[in-house]
Design an enzyme around this catalytic site. Structure first.
Site: not given
Length: 737
Positions: A454, A658
């Site tokens: 996502d 991340e």
């Protein structure tokens, strides 16, 4: 030498350990007491000069000749923590973000007093890397309550690969470890995504966990100030139930152990620990946990990896699936399934333990239940192709997004019905207003979130219709693994208890490998028929509604290598076709620029598209390439990914984030896409990194040669390293002639 004589730096290193973890390094008062004797010397040049000025003494600045002449590698500096942090901030942190990076414009040198001279002599700490390490060490020292410390210079000049490797093992995993029980419930049960009028800590307990229910109710009674709301879930969890729970979102319990409280001697419960993706999370996540477990196992943290498998099994048993994460609004949504490989790899590390076989049995049964109840059941299973889709149930607008996230989507519908946004969302969620087009939009939105990718233009308004390469590769691996577990570890006979039954599984039946081998063959045939494109030499997603193969070029085309789906001929063609499309400066791209298309104000970048790279894509590609004998390609890609991470770590104050822009050599941690980049927001020192990036670093190092690692430690770009290797080989050949 007498016992009272001062110890040399080498002796202190032997006694204490230069590279001890921060808790050990900064916990000993003796370690940070000057061993030189005499006066308690001054600690830094600025403070020394100020004190002399107050005394009316004026001296010229020290000449370089006054510096200690012995090896600076073995030197130790004696510093006042707060004062030196202040000096670093004033002199070196020119952009004021409490980080020292290549973008700061300070002199990049600071003279500090040596411990062996009791602060009389000095050495210079030079360059961004050493100064940022100094800031990090002082931040850690302050966190551990030290006001004055002795720091080994070797710690500041530590090989960056060794330093990051050490930080991950000694600090980052600990910083990301959580457990849900009385020790954490006050923080963990509070949800930063709770946008309701009365946000409060809340925990939901499965119906068949009475001991947990009693445990949490006792916490709520003993600490009324917490306002902890303890709610027992009904046996059957429906999408209507989950929708109605959105007005009271809460944490979901995970597995717990019975322990004896040392303070009271009474039996109580304690949460089984797990690792979260990033420092701001407290709930247990899906596929992040698999990637993290790979790094944990290499680092010898087998209990953590074992605990995460147990928590997955708990979720399947009590919530019906491995959840996107353990919050109430995720109860209808799963994530990419990795349980079988996670269990097998953990079992290999714990097979000497007495309960290892039982651990593997439960994990296999849980995976079988999940397989039948989630992935080959409606609505995710497509009977026409025999393949599976990300297609979760759910009603209404996903509540976990930030307020206003869907305003651009919902506004025309609210205006159409003459409602304000709040009233329209409530009416739509509870089906007082029916909008099929909006239902379709949120069906795909939920599917994107279940996919773990996502967001991406690959899945824009179509995800729930796609039999994806990644999901079907994972399910092929499930089928292979379950067959192997039953055949190899249970003599080809695994009895299925009632609690693990789903689909064709019935209480007391005996599962054998034969049935699972048939499923393996069927899925391989279906994947080759619908997902494999011989002309392109790649796998693509298949649209089950429009009945056609998609053309979006995704890095997940390499996942069948990891799963073992391909023939040797196919694997060779895939590697030849795909790697040139996805390989970039810092590793593998998520997708190609061609497939992403143009971006602009009306079409912003998506974080799972070009030019971004993610740890899971790298880890699975390396493993898949190695599986089919492409060792050199795996090492090249691993080196590029680790080089990019290491370079950013050195140049930007120890940052580990991340995701990365793998096309940017200078600042790849700068990501211009929605949701920003987790891991950037720290002052002084990063204490967690990011879960699956930490794991990717550990996994990547495990497949590199010693030569690769040496070059990586000197920040040698891959192309430079290869050219040097080729020249060395040519020279060696010439000498042999």
């Amino acid at each position: 030498m007498s016992s009272t004589a001062p110890k040399t730096a080498g002796q202190q290193e032997e006694e204490f350990g230069v590279f001890d973890d921060a808790t050990t390094y900064y916990s000993s008062a003796d370690r940070h007491r000057s061993k030189a004797g005499g006066r308690a010397g001054t600690l830094d040049q600025k403070g020394h000069q100020e004190r002399l000025n107050r005394m009316g003494i004026s001296i010229e600045p020290y000449r370089r000749g006054s510096h200690d002449e012995f090896s600076q590698t073995n030197a130790q500096v004696l510093v006042d923590v707060d004062q030196t942090i202040e000096q670093l901030a004033l002199q070196e942190d020119t952009d004021g973000n409490m980080q020292i990076t290549i973008e700061d414009t300070g002199p990049k040198v600071m003279a500090l007093r040596t411990a062996t001279s009791n602060g009389h002599n000095r050495i210079e700490i030079r360059g961004t890397y050493m100064l940022s390490n100094l800031l990090q060490e002082l931040s850690l020292a302050k966190k551990h309550g030290r006001s004055r410390v002795i720091i080994d210079n070797a710690r500041l000049a530590e090989n960056p690969v060794a330093r990051l490797r050490r930080l991950i093992k000694d600090h980052f995993w600990a910083g990301l470890t959580r457990r849900i029980d009385a020790s954490s419930i006050e923080i963990a049960a509070r949800d930063p995504k709770d946008w309701t009028d009365d946000p409060r800590p809340r925990i939901y307990v499965p119906r068949d966990c009475p001991e947990q229910l009693e445990y949490y109710k006792k916490i709520a009674a003993d600490k009324p100030g917490l306002r902890l709301d303890v709610v027992e879930l009904p046996k059957k969890i429906t999408q209507e139930l989950v929708r109605d729970m959105n007005s009271k979102p809460g944490l979901l319990t995970v597995d717990m152990d019975k322990v004896v409280d040392p303070a009271t001697g009474e039996e109580t419960l304690q949460g089984v620990p797990f690792v979260v993706p990033g420092g701001r999370f407290n709930e247990f996540y899906g596929w992040d946990s698999y990637m993290e477990s790979l790094g944990l196992l290499i680092d010898g943290k087998t209990e953590l990896a074992k605990g995460m498998v147990r928590n997955f099994c708990f979720c399947i048993k009590h919530y019906g699936k491995i959840l996107n994460a353990t919050r109430s609004y995720y109860l209808c949504r799963s994530q990419p399934p990795f349980l079988t490989d996670m269990a097998l790899q953990t079992y290999a590390a714990i097979k000497h333990e007495t309960d290892a076989k039982e651990f593997l049995r439960i994990a296999c049964l849980a995976a079988m239940k999940e397989y039948f109840s989630v992935w080959v059941a409606e609505p995710r299973y497509d009977k026409a192709t025999g393949l599976s889709r990300y297609r979760p149930e759910g009603l209404g607008v996903p509540p976990e997004t930030e307020e206003g996230h869907f305003v651009h989507i919902l506004t025309p519908y609210a205006e159409k019905h003459g409602m304000n946004m709040h009233d329209f969302i409530d009416a739509y969620n509870h089906r007082r207003v029916i909008e099929p087009e909006l239902d379709e939009y949120f069906l795909h939105d939920r599917a994107v979130r279940e996919s773990g990718h996502d967001t991406t233009y690959r899945f824009e308004r179509c995800c729930a219709n796609l039999s994806t390469v990644d999901l079907n590769s994972l399910l092929y691996k499930y089928e292979m693994d379950i067959s192997e577990i039953i055949r190899t570890h249970f003599n080809d006979r695994l009895e299925v208890p009632e609690e693990w039954c789903a689909g064709p599984l019935t209480p007391g039946m005996i599962a054998t490998s034969l049935d699972w081998d048939r499923r393996v063959r069927r899925r391989r045939i279906a994947m080759n028929k619908y997902l494999w494109n011989e002309k392109e030499g790649m796998f693509f997603d298949y649209d089950t509604v429009n009945k056609k193969q998609c053309n979006y070029e995704s890095c997940t085309t390499l996942w069948p290598l990891w799963a073992g789906v391909l023939s040797t001929t196919q694997a060779t063609l895939l590697v030849k076709s795909a790697l040139p499309k996805f390989e970039a400066f810092g590793g593998l791209l998520s997708g190609t620029e061609k497939s992403r298309g143009d971006i602009g104000l009306d079409r912003p970048n998506r974080q799972w598209d070009y030019p971004y790279g993610w740890a899971p894509q790298q880890i699975l590609a390396w493993s898949g390439l190695k599986r089919y004998g492409f060792q050199e390609e795996a090492q090249r890609l691993a080196y590029k990914w680790l080089f990019m991470i290491t370079k950013a770590f050195v140049d930007f104050n120890g940052v580990v984030v991340e995701k990365y822009d793998v096309t940017r050599p200078i600042d790849p941690h700068r990501v211009d896409a929605e949701y920003g980049n987790q891991g950037l927001d720290f002052k002084g020192v990063a204490t967690e990194g990011f879960g699956w990036v930490n794991a990717s670093y550990i996994c990547g190092l495990s497949i590199l040669s010693s030569g690769h690692k040496r070059a990586l430690g000197t920040l040698t770009p891959y192309d430079t390293y290869i050219k040097a290797q080729e020249m060395y080989e040519l020279k060696t050949l010439a000498e042999l002639q």
